[in-house]
Every structure is written in C-alpha cells, then in structure tokens.
Write an enzyme that holds these catalytic residues in place. Sequence first.
Site, PDB file in Angstrom:
ATOM      1  N   GLU A  84     -12.404  -2.529  12.509  1.00 53.69           N
ATOM      2  CA  GLU A  84     -12.368  -1.768  11.261  1.00 53.69           C
ATOM      3  C   GLU A  84     -13.489  -2.163  10.303  1.00 53.69           C
ATOM      4  OE1 GLU A  84      -8.646  -1.860   9.211  1.00 53.69           O
ATOM      5  OE2 GLU A  84      -9.420  -0.742   7.503  1.00 53.69           O
ATOM      6  N   GLU A 133       0.821  -1.218   0.000  1.00 54.04           N
ATOM      7  CA  GLU A 133       0.000   0.000   0.000  1.00 54.04           C
ATOM      8  C   GLU A 133       0.851   1.262   0.000  1.00 54.04           C
ATOM      9  OE1 GLU A 133      -2.668  -0.693   3.386  1.00 54.04           O
ATOM     10  OE2 GLU A 133      -4.078  -1.616   1.991  1.00 54.04           O
ATOM     11  N   ASP A 189      -8.339  -9.025   4.049  1.00 56.39           N
ATOM     12  CA  ASP A 189      -8.029  -7.915   4.952  1.00 56.39           C
ATOM     13  C   ASP A 189      -9.059  -7.824   6.065  1.00 56.39           C
ATOM     14  OD1 ASP A 189      -7.084  -5.642   6.111  1.00 56.39           O
ATOM     15  OD2 ASP A 189      -7.648  -4.282   4.494  1.00 56.39           O
TER      16      ASP A 189
HETATM   17  C1  BDP Z   1      -6.072  -2.100   6.177  1.00 58.69           C
HETATM   18  C2  BDP Z   1      -6.235  -0.724   6.749  1.00 58.69           C
HETATM   19  C3  BDP Z   1      -4.997   0.110   6.594  1.00 58.69           C
HETATM   20  C4  BDP Z   1      -3.831  -0.655   7.128  1.00 58.69           C
HETATM   21  C5  BDP Z   1      -3.707  -1.960   6.381  1.00 58.69           C
HETATM   22  C6  BDP Z   1      -2.557  -2.818   6.870  1.00 58.69           C
HETATM   23  O1  BDP Z   1      -7.315  -0.111   6.129  1.00 58.69           O
HETATM   24  O2  BDP Z   1      -5.137   1.318   7.299  1.00 58.69           O
HETATM   25  O3  BDP Z   1      -2.684   0.093   7.037  1.00 58.69           O
HETATM   26  O4  BDP Z   1      -4.879  -2.692   6.578  1.00 58.69           O
HETATM   27  O5  BDP Z   1      -2.834  -3.820   7.509  1.00 58.69           O
HETATM   28  O6  BDP Z   1      -7.102  -2.874   6.674  1.00 58.69           O
HETATM   29  O7  BDP Z   1      -1.418  -2.490   6.627  1.00 58.69           O
END
Ligand code: BDP
Length: 787
Positions: free
Chosen positions: A495, A384, A467
Amino acid sequence: MSRRVLMGAVAAGVTMGAGVGEAARAAGRTGVPAGSDAPAPTAPHEDDDYDGSALWLRYVPISDPHLLRRYRRQVTTVVVENADRNPSYRHTPNLTMAPGSTERLMASTLEAAREELVRGLSGLLDHPVRVHNGPGRALPDGSVVVGTRDSSWAVRRFVPAGDLEAVGRDGFVIRSVSQGQRAFTIIAGTTDIGALYGAFAFLRRLQTHKPVTGLDIADAPRVANRHLNYWDTERLYAGNDASGTGGLNGENGAIFNFAATGASASRNLPLILDRYLVAARAMASVGITGITINNVNANNAYLTPEYIAQEAALADALRPYGIRLALSIRYAAPMDSRFAPDTLTEEQMAPDHPDFQDWWARKARQIQESVPDLIGFTVKANSEGQPGPQDFGHDHGDGANGMATAVAPLGLTIYWRTFVYNPDVDTDRLKRAYLEFGHIDDEPQPDGTKGRFLDNVFLQTKNGPLDFQAREPIHPMFGRMENTNQALELQITQEYTGQNRMLCFLAPMWEEILKTDTYATDAQGELLEQRLVGHVVDGTVQNHADTAIVGVANFGNADNLTGHHFSQANLYAFGRQAWDWTLESADIADDWVRMTWGNSPTVVEAISAMMMGSWEALVSYQTPLGIGHQFTADVHYGPGPSESHLPREDWNPTYYNQADSVGLGYDRSPTGSDLTAQYFPALGALYADIDTVPENLMMWFHHVPWDRPMSSGRIFWDELVHHYYSGVRYVGEMRRTWDALEPEIDARRFAEVRAKLELHEVDAADWRDTCVGYWQEFSGREIRETA
Ligand code: BDP
C-alpha cells in the site's frame, strides 16, 4: 560485493555496488557467466511466454546436468501409504473446478502431499517419477516416503514417536535412511499437515539445488497461527488491467469471486478456479494456516446465507492444504436489516447483553454448519468510521470480550484490531492505541489476575504506531501487553511501499521489526533476557499460550497473482518469516530467486542484490530519516508533502512533517508529545534523546534542525537530500542490472519487470523532486547533490 554489504551501503546512502551490476553486464556480453549452469544465454528460452502464474512452485527441470543425474539416482519413487485415510471434510455437494481448469481438487492432505511431490519431482527431474501407494515393505531405492506414524509403516519404522512430538502439530522431520544397498528419504509429520509442509520443504531443496541425502532435519514453526488477511476490493494492488484495480476475464481484481457480474457471473464461487488452488498450494508451501477472506471495513454480505455457501466451497477447496477461513465482521452487523427478523435494537447491542452474545453465537453456528473449521472473526471496531462498542457506551475490552464470550463455546477466536486513533484521545495520533488498550491489559481482575481480555481474544497490532509506513519504529504495545494475546499485523500488499509498480522486497523490513529490541522488563523492572519483538510475538518472552502473526496479503486476479512479479517475493517471505522469524531475509531472497528465476549464479547474485537493497532505497527516496506519511491523499502512492486539506488533521502530510524554518520532523520526545514514554524505559530513553535515537528514525521522534551534524559528517539538510538522491540512483542501478540480465530471463517476464522498473524510476524521481523542492522552501538551503 555481498548482498549484506550492499544493503548497508544503501542504508548509508551509497549507490548500488558496481560489482553486482558489472557481473550481470559481463555475463550478458560474453554469454558465459563464470561457473553458471544456465543455458546459453543467447538462445531463445522455451518458456518465453511464461506469465509467472505458478509463483515459486514452477518446478522447471534442474539446469545443471550433473546435479540432475545425481538427483535422478537419489530420488526415484514417491511413496504415500493410506493417502485416503483422513479425507478432508467437504460441505459442498459436487464441488467442481471451472471448465478447462488444470488444477485438481484434493480429497485429503496426504493426497495433496503426494500430488505435489509427483508434480514437483517430475518437473524438476524432467521425467515422470514412480508412485507407490504402499503398504509393501520393500521400499525401492530412492523412495521418498511421506506420512505420519498413523498413515505409514515406513514412518513408524524409521521415525520414533518422540522425534515427532518434539516438532509439534505443524512441524516435520526429514530423514535420510538406508537399508542394505537401498537409501530412502522419510518425510514425517505428527499430523498430515506437518507431512505436507515437509514435502514442500523437501521440494525446496531440489528447487534451490541443495543436497537431498544425509538429511536429518527437524523443523517446527515458532508461531502457532500464521494468517493472511485479505482486503479484497479495497486497497487492492494486485489486479492488472488498465484501471489499476481490475482483474482478468472481466472480473474484479480480487482473487476470489464472490460477486462477479456480467460475463463473469458464471465464474463465481462455488465454482473453483485454478488460481484458488495455486494460491492454496503457495500458502501451504510456506506454512500459512488461515486467511480472513474479506476487507476489515467489513461488508455484512459475507454473513448472509448466499455468501456462506460460497465461503463453504472455498473452505472445502483450501482445506486439504491446511488453510482455514476467518471472516472480517462489522461490529454492528446485528442491527443490519438484511438479517431481519433476526436484528437487535440499540439497547440489545451492549456487549454484555445476552441478546448481543446470542446473536453472534447464532451467526457463528450458522457459518460453522458449513465451515466447521472456521477460525473466528477479525474485527475493526471504532476505527476510521467503523462501528464499535464505544458507540454503545463500552470500551474495546468489553466489546472484544462480548464477542469472545459468545463464540468461545464454539472454539472460535476473535482477532480484535488495535488500529484505532480517535482524535479526542491525544493530539498525537501515534499515542492513541496504547492509551485505549494498555490500561485494559493492566486492569486487576476479581480472580487476582491482571488483564481483562479473554483468552480467545488476540489484539492484532500493526508493526508500527502509524500505518504501514516504509519504516516505522515498533508499536509501543509490543511487550507491554503482558496479559493479552497479541498478534503482529504486517502488510504484504504494498500500500505505502510502491503498490504493484515499485520493486520493494519487504523481508528486510520485517526482519528489522522482528529483531528490534523492545527492552522489555519484568515486574521488578529488570531487563528480560529474550525481548526482541519476535520473542513477544512467538510467546516466549511472556509465556503467552497462543501466538499469531498476520499478513495483509497481495493476492489478486492478475496472471502472476500479485501484479508485480517481484511482489510474489513478499508473499513468500512473509510465510517463511511467520514460520521462523529468526531467518535472515537475505537467505529467503536467495531461495525465492532460485525457485522463481533460476539457479544460475549470475541470476541469483544479481537479483538477490537488487532485492536486498530495494526497501532501503524506497525509504530513502520516499520517507528518509524517519519522516512519516508524505503521501497524496487516499491513493497512498505518490508524494504530497504540502497537502493539508484533508478534514482530519492527522490524515495530512503536514501534520507529520511539521516543516518550518528551524527544521523537520515531529517532536515526540518528552519535550513534545512524549510518545517515547509509552515504550519500555530503556527504549524510550534511546528514542527520546536526539543524540541516541537511530538516525533512520530521527524524525519520528524529533524536530531536527536543518544544520544538525549527522554521523556522515554532513549536516541534516545535506544528509536528507543525499538520501533522496541515492534512493533514486539505486532504482536506476536496479533497472540497468535488470537490463543486463535479459539474456538469462524468459522474454515476457523480463519485459514486464523492465516496464515496471522504468515507471519505478520515474516515480521515484518524482518523490525526490517533490519532497526536496518542498523542504527547500523551509530550509532555504542549496541542493548540492546531482542526479
Ligand atoms: C489503512 C488503509 C485502509 C485500511 C486501514 C486499516 O488505507 O484501507 O482499512 O489501513 O488497517 O492503511 O484498517
């Protein structure tokens, strides 16, 4: 109806059992719950303004007068010899609590154990308990002794060394012993921390109205490193001001203040606030051993001298409770000009370059000078948009090993996250992590062993391949990384499971994950005997030397520290399951309810039942039957099944639902993306066949035709709709059950939960209507259910 039956009923799409709701309603009407030891329900509660800030460590007086009398006879005196013999290291001169604090800094772990017992027992027994510091040998009748064989004469006398060796570093023994007419309880650990854990376990017995005599308990954790990750300012759902992310006192919603500005600037670390110590006590009470204090999308500020001084103060305050700190770091931090002149060029950034390794060794040493028991670093790399070794022409193995080599002489560990999903790896996002990491684990090494990752590297892997969705299949990497230390990462903060607005008890989900059969085989392809995910995580299945489980925590700067009173239960449950993944989530719920809301059978039965079905209900109205990620962009709360505008295909709900006139779901079977081939053969085969895949995971692996017959006798379309409706009905039942509990619950917490449940019901109905309405555009079928 028992809690377990209720859970099953919801799974099958049935609404909440009338039995539980009725019991609570009847109690409310008559004011005399059968067999209850609760105070008369119509009387106002003394604690009507209680805000939930003590978490499950509230220690209210035992409500049953007979039990109270008995406990008072059995427990009279707290005995802690030599509490000051192992003072906890303190780096910060004049470490201080904020003015007006009620918590107190502890000088040692045994002092923390003593203070907790004194506070807890005095509260529970509703009178001050006596305290003896020893070493007098005539223990008073009813003594509760805490210590180790080094610290305590009584432990040496009553607990043989071998018994303590058997429970290891963090375990404990609790033993009832007698001498003549006098009876005592001995709480012993090999280490001071083990003794502290034993003290909390003993208090839990009183909090849950269990016997405290005739005890012969030996308990030890199955997993060595039980950590929280804390994502601070991003993704924070525990703050409670109107903006949704802000906290109290003008501070932000994060629990620790590193950079509060304005009126709250004076409340920054190194000043210690009450809530840090409440959090520390709560973490210790469930055996948490560490916390990575900053977000995985890491800010280099945490590596600057100013922040390190603040980290040192926090570490000082948490240390007596056995909580160590780790930091999330940004892989490319050495290039950050704020560290000038100590910065590296692009060429020096190769992970095997001595300058790269020296930089990290230097930085780690600098932190260790202030935080000598630093755990190490958590790294989100090439994920990301975060930088990683691939930016410098190297893979994850080289990157992790480069850092691990640098810090190994300092005794530090690298938690390298596997949450990577670069689109050039595969068209199916769910396959990408294993494709990037699996071959490194299989790689033959010059010394004849297999697997390139070093011993002080953990690969930290989310429970599922996407996720943190409300239900996912297990990540294919569990069990398949035979040669690498693997940490399981769970998400405590909700989340994707309702944030701090929805009541969703996550322990049943974690239990499902931990008890899922990986069908792991040995090198000859024979099924191993012990092969559940829990066996992989605790190291038994593949003899991993080091083990870890990590929860992304939900602490915040709200009065109740988690935003929703029921989110406290998730933090509690995570700790209990990290300690012992074989526990039943229903038993954990039962304990938490007793410790948090009271021991009245009506309260315990009704609230536990609500909790136990709440996750399955959320799955039903949100993402039933294995449909993943149907959230509106970025916010991750409400429904957005039609969204397809995000720049990356795999961020869009339409990528996951693949809705068309034939059906719904992503084909990951051998006729589709073949994700199923990444699992051990028997599990892959189970998932690959639409006739054998569990229905609750069906759309993760198959594009399911609208008219497919399901086990209920309904066709898929009707079954799908039924799930959405039954999930929302369950929320309505929870709200009504809660309403009926009003006479039994203190006013402020009652009202706050009630307000959340009202919102919850509205938002759940939104999920149902948005999703069902959108699917209907493709199925063209009628909705036969009614609200
Ligand atoms: C996602 C979140 C993000 C995190 C990412 C992660 O939205 O903010 O940074 O996972 O695990 O669920 O790195």
